[in-house]
Design a protein around this motif. Structure first.
Motif, mmCIF file in Angstrom:
data_model
loop_
_atom_site.group_PDB
_atom_site.id
_atom_site.type_symbol
_atom_site.label_atom_id
_atom_site.label_comp_id
_atom_site.label_asym_id
_atom_site.label_seq_id
_atom_site.Cartn_x
_atom_site.Cartn_y
_atom_site.Cartn_z
ATOM 1 N N GLN A 95 -6.788 31.721 0.797
ATOM 2 C CA GLN A 95 -7.543 30.755 0.891
ATOM 3 C C GLN A 95 -7.932 30.399 -0.256
ATOM 4 N N ALA A 96 -7.792 30.280 -1.391
ATOM 5 C CA ALA A 96 -7.375 29.509 -2.612
ATOM 6 C C ALA A 96 -6.751 28.221 -2.494
ATOM 7 N N GLU A 97 -5.711 28.391 -1.368
ATOM 8 C CA GLU A 97 -4.645 27.161 -1.602
ATOM 9 C C GLU A 97 -5.589 26.148 -0.301
ATOM 10 N N ALA A 98 -5.866 26.839 0.793
ATOM 11 C CA ALA A 98 -6.299 26.004 1.192
ATOM 12 C C ALA A 98 -7.450 25.192 0.200
ATOM 13 N N THR A 99 -7.974 25.582 -0.633
ATOM 14 C CA THR A 99 -9.107 24.991 -0.552
ATOM 15 C C THR A 99 -9.286 24.667 -1.888
ATOM 16 N N ALA A 100 -8.594 24.694 -3.142
ATOM 17 C CA ALA A 100 -7.999 23.996 -4.373
ATOM 18 C C ALA A 100 -7.141 22.890 -3.907
ATOM 19 N N ASN A 101 -6.351 22.701 -3.239
ATOM 20 C CA ASN A 101 -5.400 21.566 -3.129
ATOM 21 C C ASN A 101 -4.452 21.147 -4.659
ATOM 22 N N ALA A 102 -4.725 22.221 -5.105
ATOM 23 C CA ALA A 102 -3.712 22.158 -6.755
ATOM 24 C C ALA A 102 -3.050 21.580 -7.017
ATOM 25 N N GLU A 103 -2.576 21.138 -8.269
ATOM 26 C CA GLU A 103 -1.262 20.907 -9.018
ATOM 27 C C GLU A 103 -0.198 21.588 -9.306
ATOM 28 N N ARG A 104 0.731 21.837 -8.568
ATOM 29 C CA ARG A 104 1.946 23.270 -9.420
ATOM 30 C C ARG A 104 2.486 21.865 -11.071
ATOM 31 N N GLN A 105 2.002 22.338 -12.093
ATOM 32 C CA GLN A 105 3.228 22.209 -12.773
ATOM 33 C C GLN A 105 3.742 22.704 -13.956
ATOM 34 N N VAL A 125 3.755 28.310 -15.735
ATOM 35 C CA VAL A 125 3.700 27.579 -14.376
ATOM 36 C C VAL A 125 1.838 27.693 -14.866
ATOM 37 N N LEU A 126 1.469 26.237 -14.589
ATOM 38 C CA LEU A 126 -0.285 25.779 -14.124
ATOM 39 C C LEU A 126 -0.013 25.244 -13.710
ATOM 40 N N TYR A 127 -1.211 25.971 -12.619
ATOM 41 C CA TYR A 127 -2.123 24.704 -12.276
ATOM 42 C C TYR A 127 -2.645 23.988 -11.816
ATOM 43 N N LYS A 128 -3.071 22.861 -11.500
ATOM 44 C CA LYS A 128 -4.044 21.490 -11.947
ATOM 45 C C LYS A 128 -4.858 21.824 -10.862
ATOM 46 N N TYR A 129 -6.585 21.640 -11.133
ATOM 47 C CA TYR A 129 -7.641 21.165 -9.797
ATOM 48 C C TYR A 129 -7.238 20.102 -10.578
ATOM 49 N N PHE A 135 -2.402 30.446 -13.671
ATOM 50 C CA PHE A 135 -1.334 30.565 -15.101
ATOM 51 C C PHE A 135 -0.313 31.049 -14.918
ATOM 52 N N GLY A 136 0.740 31.313 -15.148
ATOM 53 C CA GLY A 136 1.537 32.350 -14.990
ATOM 54 C C GLY A 136 2.738 32.210 -16.112
ATOM 55 N N ALA A 137 2.808 33.283 -17.256
ATOM 56 C CA ALA A 137 3.799 33.152 -17.684
ATOM 57 C C ALA A 137 4.771 34.135 -18.510
ATOM 58 N N THR A 138 6.127 33.744 -19.240
ATOM 59 C CA THR A 138 6.441 34.869 -19.529
ATOM 60 C C THR A 138 5.817 35.365 -20.822
ATOM 61 N N GLU A 139 6.178 36.958 -21.193
ATOM 62 C CA GLU A 139 6.111 37.092 -22.589
ATOM 63 C C GLU A 139 6.049 36.870 -23.870
ATOM 64 N N ALA A 140 7.262 35.237 -23.814
ATOM 65 C CA ALA A 140 7.703 34.800 -25.162
ATOM 66 C C ALA A 140 6.197 33.449 -24.541
ATOM 67 N N ALA A 141 6.453 32.799 -23.948
ATOM 68 C CA ALA A 141 5.437 31.656 -23.910
ATOM 69 C C ALA A 141 4.192 32.045 -23.841
ATOM 70 N N LEU A 142 3.747 33.277 -23.737
ATOM 71 C CA LEU A 142 2.583 33.802 -23.966
ATOM 72 C C LEU A 142 1.468 33.828 -25.131
ATOM 73 N N GLU A 143 3.129 34.857 -26.058
ATOM 74 C CA GLU A 143 2.721 34.613 -27.245
ATOM 75 C C GLU A 143 3.316 33.506 -28.174
ATOM 76 N N GLY A 144 3.971 32.405 -27.605
ATOM 77 C CA GLY A 144 3.512 30.890 -27.969
ATOM 78 C C GLY A 144 2.574 30.542 -28.719
ATOM 79 N N MET A 145 2.158 30.458 -26.966
ATOM 80 C CA MET A 145 0.990 29.252 -26.790
ATOM 81 C C MET A 145 -0.342 30.316 -27.552
ATOM 82 N N LEU A 146 0.252 31.259 -27.491
ATOM 83 C CA LEU A 146 -1.458 32.000 -28.593
ATOM 84 C C LEU A 146 -1.569 31.443 -29.724
ATOM 85 N N THR A 147 0.448 31.937 -30.296
ATOM 86 C CA THR A 147 0.144 31.198 -31.770
ATOM 87 C C THR A 147 -0.301 30.270 -32.365
#
Length: 227
Positions: free
Chosen positions: A14-24, A30-34, A183-195
């Motif tokens: 349902q979200a895919e049909a509504t959002a028309n978001a761009e996957r980056q 990975v981060l989807y942009k609305y 938003f989906g991230a590896t552990e390393a990417a999540l920790e790096g972004m948080l830092t």
């Protein structure tokens, strides 16, 4: 009978049909942009309602985290749980942390149907919470359209020495990202972004390993705000 997996898959479709978001894609995440904020809000509210009867986090996990908080902080007086849907998480924290005030948030108007739950977009700081929370917890950081903005809002709510706890499970990795969970991230990417986002105000102090738990296998990154 519809399974939890089937409910989640239907909500994503349902979200895919509504959002028309761009996957980056970037290194480790990975981060989807609305197209606009209202689309994001509508997608999240619709997804909340579609999954309202499903529960991902389990009581044993919350009780484990509550015990950790008591060992690290002593008496816990105030905490926040973000993206809670039906409010189970803050209910379990309240049960385990006797006397603590724990509030849950969700972006959907359905939040007000449940005890100790308020409608709130977790990207936004709340002046009433600023510098007060002994802890902030969420397993819903994968719903952030602007992760660094959300992280800053959560750290803003922490008191000096307070702890931010973010679950990381197989449902949080880059391949699990979608228009509903942008938003989906590896552990390393999540920790790096948080830092990167919040390193001037605190630091990652480690990971709690719950990956062997049969009900809810997870690892939890712990960020402590500077004293």
């Amino acid at each position: 009978m519809t399974t939890k997996k089937g409910i989640f898959q239907a909500a994503i479709a349902q979200a895919e049909a509504t959002a028309n978001a761009e996957r980056q894609e970037a290194e480790g995440y990975v981060l989807y942009k609305y197209n606009d904020y209202e689309t994001y809000r509508r997608v999240q509210q619709d997804g909340n309602k579609a999954k309202l009867g499903a529960q991902y986090v389990q009581k044993g996990h919350v009780f484990f985290l509550a015990g950790y908080l008591e060992r690290e902080l002593g008496a816990v007086r105030f905490g926040l749980c973000h993206g809670v849907r039906r409010g189970k998480e803050q209910g379990w924290f309240r049960r385990r942390l006797k006397g603590a005030e724990v509030i849950g948030t969700d972006i959907s108007e359905t939040a007000t149907q449940f005890p100790n739950t308020v409608q709130w977009d977790f990207h936004d700081p709340n002046p009433e919470w600023a510098g007060r929370a002994d802890f902030v917890y969420t397993n819903s950081w994968d719903h952030a359209f602007d992760p660094e903005r959300a992280f800053n809002a959560w750290v803003d709510a922490l008191r000096p020495g307070g702890l931010l706890l973010l679950d990381h499970t197989p449902g949080h990795v880059p391949r699990s990202a979608s228009a509903l969970d942008p938003f989906g991230a590896t552990e390393a990417a999540l920790e790096g972004m948080l830092t990167r986002a919040c390193g001037a105000r605190g630091q990652v102090v480690g990971w709690l390993d719950r990956s062997g738990d049969t009900d809810y296998p997870a690892r939890v990154v712990v960020f402590r705000r500077n004293p």
